[in-house]
Design an enzyme around this catalytic site. Structure first.
Site, PDB file in Angstrom:
ATOM      1  N   ASN A  10       9.382 -37.138  50.974  1.00  0.00           N
ATOM      2  CA  ASN A  10       8.237 -37.601  51.613  1.00  0.00           C
ATOM      3  C   ASN A  10       8.020 -38.183  52.950  1.00  0.00           C
ATOM      4  O   ASN A  10       8.733 -39.035  53.243  1.00  0.00           O
ATOM      5  CB  ASN A  10       7.860 -39.005  50.538  1.00  0.00           C
ATOM      6  N   TRP A  11       7.470 -37.529  53.709  1.00  0.00           N
ATOM      7  CA  TRP A  11       7.623 -37.530  55.212  1.00  0.00           C
ATOM      8  C   TRP A  11       6.651 -38.696  55.495  1.00  0.00           C
ATOM      9  O   TRP A  11       6.856 -39.181  56.726  1.00  0.00           O
ATOM     10  CB  TRP A  11       6.947 -36.377  56.071  1.00  0.00           C
ATOM     11  N   LYS A  12       5.926 -39.214  54.803  1.00  0.00           N
ATOM     12  CA  LYS A  12       5.035 -40.412  55.299  1.00  0.00           C
ATOM     13  C   LYS A  12       4.369 -40.085  56.608  1.00  0.00           C
ATOM     14  O   LYS A  12       3.787 -38.958  56.695  1.00  0.00           O
ATOM     15  CB  LYS A  12       5.914 -41.783  55.346  1.00  0.00           C
ATOM     16  N   HIS A  96       1.823 -44.065  45.269  1.00  0.00           N
ATOM     17  CA  HIS A  96       3.109 -44.405  46.076  1.00  0.00           C
ATOM     18  C   HIS A  96       2.957 -46.100  46.256  1.00  0.00           C
ATOM     19  O   HIS A  96       1.781 -46.560  46.645  1.00  0.00           O
ATOM     20  CB  HIS A  96       3.242 -43.680  47.452  1.00  0.00           C
ATOM     21  N   GLU A  98       3.330 -47.768  49.117  1.00  0.00           N
ATOM     22  CA  GLU A  98       2.805 -48.077  50.253  1.00  0.00           C
ATOM     23  C   GLU A  98       1.179 -48.048  50.368  1.00  0.00           C
ATOM     24  O   GLU A  98       0.463 -48.581  50.731  1.00  0.00           O
ATOM     25  CB  GLU A  98       3.424 -47.005  51.356  1.00  0.00           C
ATOM     26  N   GLU A 168      10.481 -46.101  42.074  1.00  0.00           N
ATOM     27  CA  GLU A 168      10.850 -46.878  43.642  1.00  0.00           C
ATOM     28  C   GLU A 168      10.771 -48.231  43.628  1.00  0.00           C
ATOM     29  O   GLU A 168       9.579 -48.783  43.620  1.00  0.00           O
ATOM     30  CB  GLU A 168       9.899 -46.089  44.422  1.00  0.00           C
ATOM     31  N   GLY A 174      12.890 -48.177  52.557  1.00  0.00           N
ATOM     32  CA  GLY A 174      13.100 -48.172  53.855  1.00  0.00           C
ATOM     33  C   GLY A 174      14.043 -49.411  54.272  1.00  0.00           C
ATOM     34  O   GLY A 174      13.923 -49.796  55.499  1.00  0.00           O
ATOM     35  N   SER A 214      15.878 -45.486  49.598  1.00  0.00           N
ATOM     36  CA  SER A 214      17.093 -45.541  50.522  1.00  0.00           C
ATOM     37  C   SER A 214      18.147 -44.316  50.141  1.00  0.00           C
ATOM     38  O   SER A 214      19.036 -44.732  50.243  1.00  0.00           O
ATOM     39  CB  SER A 214      17.562 -46.774  50.688  1.00  0.00           C
ATOM     40  N   GLY A 235      12.722 -40.598  51.468  1.00  0.00           N
ATOM     41  CA  GLY A 235      11.777 -41.069  52.761  1.00  0.00           C
ATOM     42  C   GLY A 235      12.386 -40.415  54.064  1.00  0.00           C
ATOM     43  O   GLY A 235      12.643 -39.492  54.288  1.00  0.00           O
ATOM     44  N   GLY A 236      13.087 -41.828  54.538  1.00  0.00           N
ATOM     45  CA  GLY A 236      13.773 -41.556  55.928  1.00  0.00           C
ATOM     46  C   GLY A 236      14.675 -40.468  55.788  1.00  0.00           C
ATOM     47  O   GLY A 236      14.761 -39.722  57.131  1.00  0.00           O
TER      48      GLY A 236
HETATM   49  P1  13P Z   1      13.109 -44.257  52.122  1.00  0.00           P
HETATM   50  O1  13P Z   1      13.954 -43.259  51.379  1.00  0.00           O
HETATM   51  O2  13P Z   1      12.827 -44.413  53.397  1.00  0.00           O
HETATM   52  O3  13P Z   1      13.650 -45.851  51.564  1.00  0.00           O
HETATM   53  O4  13P Z   1      11.756 -44.258  51.309  1.00  0.00           O
HETATM   54  C1  13P Z   1      11.712 -43.988  49.966  1.00  0.00           C
HETATM   55  C2  13P Z   1      10.376 -43.627  49.606  1.00  0.00           C
HETATM   56  O5  13P Z   1       9.372 -44.343  49.868  1.00  0.00           O
HETATM   57  C3  13P Z   1      10.039 -42.335  49.262  1.00  0.00           C
HETATM   58  O6  13P Z   1       8.723 -42.149  48.754  1.00  0.00           O
END
Ligand code: 13P
Length: 256
Positions: A10-12, A96, A98, A168, A174, A214, A235-236
């Site tokens: 997930n590149w956000k 998600h 967020e 999640e 993050g 993470s 994510g990251g």
């Molecule tokens: P991180 O891997 O950066 O913690 O993010 C997880 C995430 O929100 C994937 O959708």
């Protein structure tokens, strides 16, 4: 039952179309022609076309990070399932944390989105998870069950069988603070129990439940070794081709 591992990035809100193309060119080369696990990238909407041009015909699949609950209409700034399908998307992330936190998505709107998407060729990835405050108050089970009950309301078992779930925990996103494999496994197993009790053992066995929060190359193997973890939503660590490919390879050794 064997559930094929899915490693999703997930590149956000990262990467322009140009940067997206560069990243997937490198990724496709690193992944090779026949990875043991399913690989998915979810760039921002503006990068979908550029990424599709590169991944088309390769094992790397394309997904989006959000979708609207109508197929068209006067909804300025929104994107529909039909539009995503035409861009080559196979998956879409829904609910998600967020989106819940910053864009006021409720279980009700998430449910509307799921209802719209389940009857298309797009596979929804429904995200659930508790905040730190909720965990500390001992409300993990209550929160997750509430999100599932309301998110899946009105969907038939056949419709639910087409989706993917992702656990999640908000406190692990993050933050570098991964849930331990035991904590993640406990929640995943409880989700599976809930599915078995509410629907059927067959559905519960079949649904893939991804873990997100993470995930990085260093902790992938121990997370994926848990019986009820069927993949990761990253994510990251999915933003860089090398690290995402390493996560895919760690998950593959585990899937073998
Ligand atoms: P991180 O891997 O950066 O913690 O993010 C997880 C995430 O929100 C994937 O959708």
């Amino acid at each position: 039952m064997s559930r094929r591992t899915l490693i999703a990035g997930n590149w956000k809100m990262y990467k322009t179309p140009f940067e997206s193309r560069e990243m997937v060119q490198e990724l496709v080369a690193l992944i090779g022609k026949d990875p043991e696990v399913e690989v998915l990238v979810c760039p921002p909407f503006t990068g979908l076309e550029a990424v599709e041009e590169v991944v088309s015909g390769t094992p790397v699949q394309l997904g989006a990070q959000n979708v609207h609950w109508e197929n068209q209409g006067a909804f300025t700034g929104e994107i529909s399932a039909g539009m995503l399908l035409e861009c080559g998307c196979r998956y879409v992330i829904i609910g998600h944390s967020e989106r819940r936190q910053y864009f006021e998505e409720s279980d009700e709107t998430i449910n509307r989105k799921l209802r719209q998407v389940v009857d298309t060729q797009l596979v929804p990835i429904l995200c659930v998870g508790e905040s730190l405050e909720q965990r500390e108050a001992g409300k993990v089970q209550e929160v997750i069950v509430g999100q599932l009950e309301q998110g899946l309301a009105g969907l038939s078992e056949a419709q639910i069988s087409s989706l993917v779930l992702a656990y999640e925990p908000v406190w692990a996103i993050g933050t570098g603070r991964t849930a331990t494999p035991e904590i993640a496994e406990q929640v995943h197993a409880s989700i599976r129990d809930w599915l078995a009790n509410h629907y059927s053992g067959e559905l519960s066995d079949r649904l893939r439940i991804l873990y997100g929060g993470s995930v990085k190359p260093e902790n992938t193997a121990e997370l994926m070794a848990q019986e009820n973890l069927d993949g990761a939503l990253v994510g990251g660590a999915s933003l860089e081709a090398q690290s995402f490919a390493r996560i895919v390879s760690e998950a593959s050794s585990n899937d073998a």
